[in-house]
Each structure stands twice: as structure tokens, then as C-alpha cells.
Write an enzyme that holds these catalytic residues in place. Sequence first.
Site, PDB file in Angstrom:
ATOM      1  N   GLY A 184      -2.897  -6.788  27.261  1.00  0.00           N
ATOM      2  CA  GLY A 184      -3.250  -6.418  28.864  1.00  0.00           C
ATOM      3  C   GLY A 184      -2.771  -4.882  29.395  1.00  0.00           C
ATOM      4  N   GLU A 218      -0.952  -9.863  22.474  1.00  0.00           N
ATOM      5  CA  GLU A 218      -2.430  -9.109  22.165  1.00  0.00           C
ATOM      6  C   GLU A 218      -2.867  -7.848  22.208  1.00  0.00           C
ATOM      7  OE1 GLU A 218      -4.106 -12.839  23.910  1.00  0.00           O
ATOM      8  OE2 GLU A 218      -3.711 -14.138  22.334  1.00  0.00           O
ATOM      9  N   PRO A 219      -2.264  -6.474  22.241  1.00  0.00           N
ATOM     10  CA  PRO A 219      -2.661  -5.364  22.340  1.00  0.00           C
ATOM     11  C   PRO A 219      -3.499  -5.235  22.202  1.00  0.00           C
ATOM     12  CG  PRO A 219      -1.584  -5.136  20.109  1.00  0.00           C
ATOM     13  CD  PRO A 219      -1.502  -6.426  20.901  1.00  0.00           C
ATOM     14  N   GLY A 220      -4.859  -4.645  22.911  1.00  0.00           N
ATOM     15  CA  GLY A 220      -6.369  -4.293  22.369  1.00  0.00           C
ATOM     16  C   GLY A 220      -6.627  -2.747  23.040  1.00  0.00           C
ATOM     17  N   ARG A 221      -6.930  -2.602  24.348  1.00  0.00           N
ATOM     18  CA  ARG A 221      -6.734  -1.583  25.330  1.00  0.00           C
ATOM     19  C   ARG A 221      -5.771  -0.692  24.540  1.00  0.00           C
ATOM     20  NH1 ARG A 221      -9.524  -0.343  29.290  1.00  0.00           N
ATOM     21  NH2 ARG A 221      -9.188  -2.709  30.257  1.00  0.00           N
ATOM     22  N   ARG A 255     -18.433   1.031  30.909  1.00  0.00           N
ATOM     23  CA  ARG A 255     -17.023   0.864  32.198  1.00  0.00           C
ATOM     24  C   ARG A 255     -17.493   2.216  33.010  1.00  0.00           C
ATOM     25  NH1 ARG A 255     -13.029   2.502  30.967  1.00  0.00           N
ATOM     26  NH2 ARG A 255     -11.700   0.624  32.048  1.00  0.00           N
ATOM     27  N   TYR A 271     -16.591  -0.874  35.933  1.00  0.00           N
ATOM     28  CA  TYR A 271     -15.192  -1.528  36.465  1.00  0.00           C
ATOM     29  C   TYR A 271     -15.652  -0.474  37.304  1.00  0.00           C
ATOM     30  CZ  TYR A 271     -15.190  -4.112  32.085  1.00  0.00           C
ATOM     31  OH  TYR A 271     -14.887  -5.542  31.664  1.00  0.00           O
ATOM     32  N   CYS A 326     -32.501   3.895  33.724  1.00  0.00           N
ATOM     33  CA  CYS A 326     -33.224   3.872  34.782  1.00  0.00           C
ATOM     34  C   CYS A 326     -32.389   2.675  35.759  1.00  0.00           C
ATOM     35  CB  CYS A 326     -34.588   3.362  34.578  1.00  0.00           C
ATOM     36  SG  CYS A 326     -35.587   4.691  33.679  1.00  0.00           S
ATOM     37  N   TYR A 347     -13.531  -0.748  24.812  1.00  0.00           N
ATOM     38  CA  TYR A 347     -14.702  -1.288  25.436  1.00  0.00           C
ATOM     39  C   TYR A 347     -15.831  -0.054  25.943  1.00  0.00           C
ATOM     40  CZ  TYR A 347     -10.509  -4.840  26.167  1.00  0.00           C
ATOM     41  OH  TYR A 347      -9.955  -5.145  25.821  1.00  0.00           O
TER      42      TYR A 347
END
Length: 423
Positions: free
Chosen positions: A246, A283-286, A322, A326, A352, A381
Site C-alpha cells: 500500500g 507486500e509492496p506492489g505499486r 486507472r 480511480y 466508446c 495496475y
Amino acid sequence: MSTFPSPRPLAYVAEKLQCGGADLSELAEEYGTPLYVYAADDVTTRAALLRSEFVATAHTLCYAVKANSALAILKLLGEHGCGFDIVSGGELERVKRASPGALSKVVFSGVGKQAWEMDAALEAGILLFNVESQAELEVLSARAVALGKVARIAMRVNPDVFAETHPYISTGLSSHKFGIAIANARAIYQRAAALPGIDPAGVSVHIGSQIRSVEPFAESVKRVRRLVEELSGDGFDIRYLDAGGGFGIEYGTASSDPAQSVRDYANAIREGLANLKVHLLLEPGRFLVAQAGVLLTRVLYTKQNGDKNFVITDAAMNDLIRPALYQAHHEILPVEKHDRAEQTSDFVGPVCESADFFARDRSAPEVRAGELVAILDAGAYGISLSSHYNTRVRPAEVLVESGQVRLIRRRESMNDLLAPELF
Ligand SMILES: *Cc1c(COP(=O)(O)O)cnc(C)c1O
């Protein structure tokens, strides 16, 4: 002195934009557009940076596969000592293929694990199941018994901490579907202890994504620490504390030093855990992959409707959702710098939907049809949330590693896309 490079692996050389040292216009010529381009060195530098902040703490980085699940990126991170956080049997299969040596460093998260996914993870000998309900615990126990295995588990607790982020990526409030209420945790661990095939070995927490302040991390670790101490008092042998992912990045142009923000984040977690005898999982992702990547796209047309300017690109929301999902902000740069006046435009794709945009009312030097632009911070992402919407094939991906460019996913063909269909 920080050894960390600037927040992004991008530079203009002779007015042309490079990513990881590779000329983006040359990549567009060779591989076509839209094209995802990732700088491998940026990914590994960030993993090393994070790890360096925890050298004095027993820890494992479990990269969150869903951020970018390209096999080449998993292989790269596995070679650099990472484990993985998976959320499906499909992601487990990716780790098996790309980094089988890291299976013993896999944690399995997710609210809806199915029996076949549990079986595959038990057979693979993963480190830890992050269990999100008592009902799941009962099924896992039955699967472990059936296979003659023991499942190490951590209950994912919901610490009821509010993290300031987009509501769709906030997960740590008691109103969210994730985890179990921290207040009920001790009772569920008692139940877990009574179940065959279950080893209550840890506690886990994950409060959301793209969190830019350290306070929510500090607060949730504090609450989880209290639980670990209570569980130890209850006689449990809790060896793992999974603090989740996160940790966010700066998507805008504000000057930000990733090294400093990592230091603040690490301090908050380390202080919360001081003198607690557990192995820390992160748990790093981004944070590891977002800024390593750009989505390279060619301008198809420009047009004016009323007093609005539109720049229509060959990339669309199916390639990078994204902004639509978001209202996320992505910086956009021209691949060739020109000395032109600023213009306010919407950057949109061909799909469209009015939600098919990358930027609205963005002020930037005028771009013209046929030119290339790079959408920044698209490494996380991006491709992993892509789809075939509007029957569009997904983009190709290339990895730039020490100046060497490698295709890591070929562009899909229309046959790839239509193959599963019957009529
Ligand atoms: C999505 C997710 C992560 C990664 O989040 P980032 O914001 O990309 O760091 C980590 N752990 C769990 C359980 C997740 O669902």
C-alpha cells in the site's frame, strides 16, 4: 546522500525522451504502439532501497503480483531475493513458472480462495496463507488434511484504520469486505488452534493502496502488535507479522524523494515492531513497479469540439484504466520536445466511453497527429488491469535492462483474442 535516482527513469537526450536509457521513438518504430516500456533497473533499485531500510530486521519482501504480473518482472524480482504476495491460483502459476525457487516465500491473500487454489498452494509449499474469514479457515483445514499437509496461516485482521486514498483502494475499515475484525481475532485463533492441518503462525494486515502518509501504517502496526502480544500470551507461537503493502508514490510533479519517503515508512513500521520477535513480511506492489513504466502511445488525431481540444491516442482505457476507474492522475510527456505554445486538452482513447480518458483539461505544449506521447507511472495496475474491451488487442511490453531492450510480451493478435469463442 541518497544513491536513489530521480523518481522516474526518464530523461530527454537531444530533445528525445528515453526510458531506462532506451530511446522511446525507436521502441515505437520497432514494436509499435501502444507499448508498455519498463526500466528493470528502477524496479530492482527500489527493492534494494526498501530492503536497505530493513537490514537490521528479519524480513522478506513479498512483491504483490497483481500490480504487474509480467513473468519477466516476477523473474527479475525473484532473482533479487523477493518473495511474492499472490491473490489467485493464476498468480501462483505465474510464480511457479517465473520464479519457482521463491515458492517458499509466497503469501496467499484474498477473500475468496477456492479449494483448487488452496490445494495448488499447499502442494507448492508456500510460506503463509493470509486467511480472511473463519469459513475459509475451515475449508483450508479440510484441504490440508486431505493432502496430508499443514497450512501455516495468518488471519488478516482489519484494524479499522482509515487510510486517506481513493475509496476503491481503501481496505482497512470495518465496513470493508477484507479480513476479520481485530476484536474477534483472539477467538478465531482459538478456533484455528483446534483445527487439524492448521498452524497459526502469523498475523497479517493490509489497509489499502496508494497511501501517502505514514500515520495509517504506524497506527495499524501498533494495533496488530498488541494482538500479537495477546496471542503470545494465549500461548500461540506467532512468528510472522505481515504488514501488507500500500505504500504510495507521487504521480504528480511535486518534488518527492522516494528514498526519504521509504525511510519515513520504514521508521514507522520498525518503531511499531521494536523488540517484537517476529519475521516481518512486506507486500509492496505499486512502489516497486509504478514509476519504472510508461505507456507509449501515438496521437491519431486532434480535434476541437466547441472550445475544447481533444488529443486522440491509439492507447485507450482498456490498456490503462486507472484514470477511468480511480480518477487517477498520470503525467503525460511528449516523446519529442518541441518549442510550442501550451494548449489545454483532453487526452482520450478511441473506446466508446466518455470515461475513456488519460487526462482532462491538461495544459501541455501542443501535440500533433502522428507524434508520440508517454503516459508516466504506468508500471503498476496498467497492463494487469487491461482488458479486451471494444475488441482491442492488448499492448506489447518491453523491458529495458542495463540499456538492453527485450520484448517480454508480444502484441496479441486478433486470433489470440478470438480463439476461445464458439459460434
Ligand atoms: C493489492 C495488495 C497489495 C499491494 O498493494 P500496493 O498498493 O500495490 O502496494 C498488497 N497486499 C495485498 C493483500 C493486496 O491486496
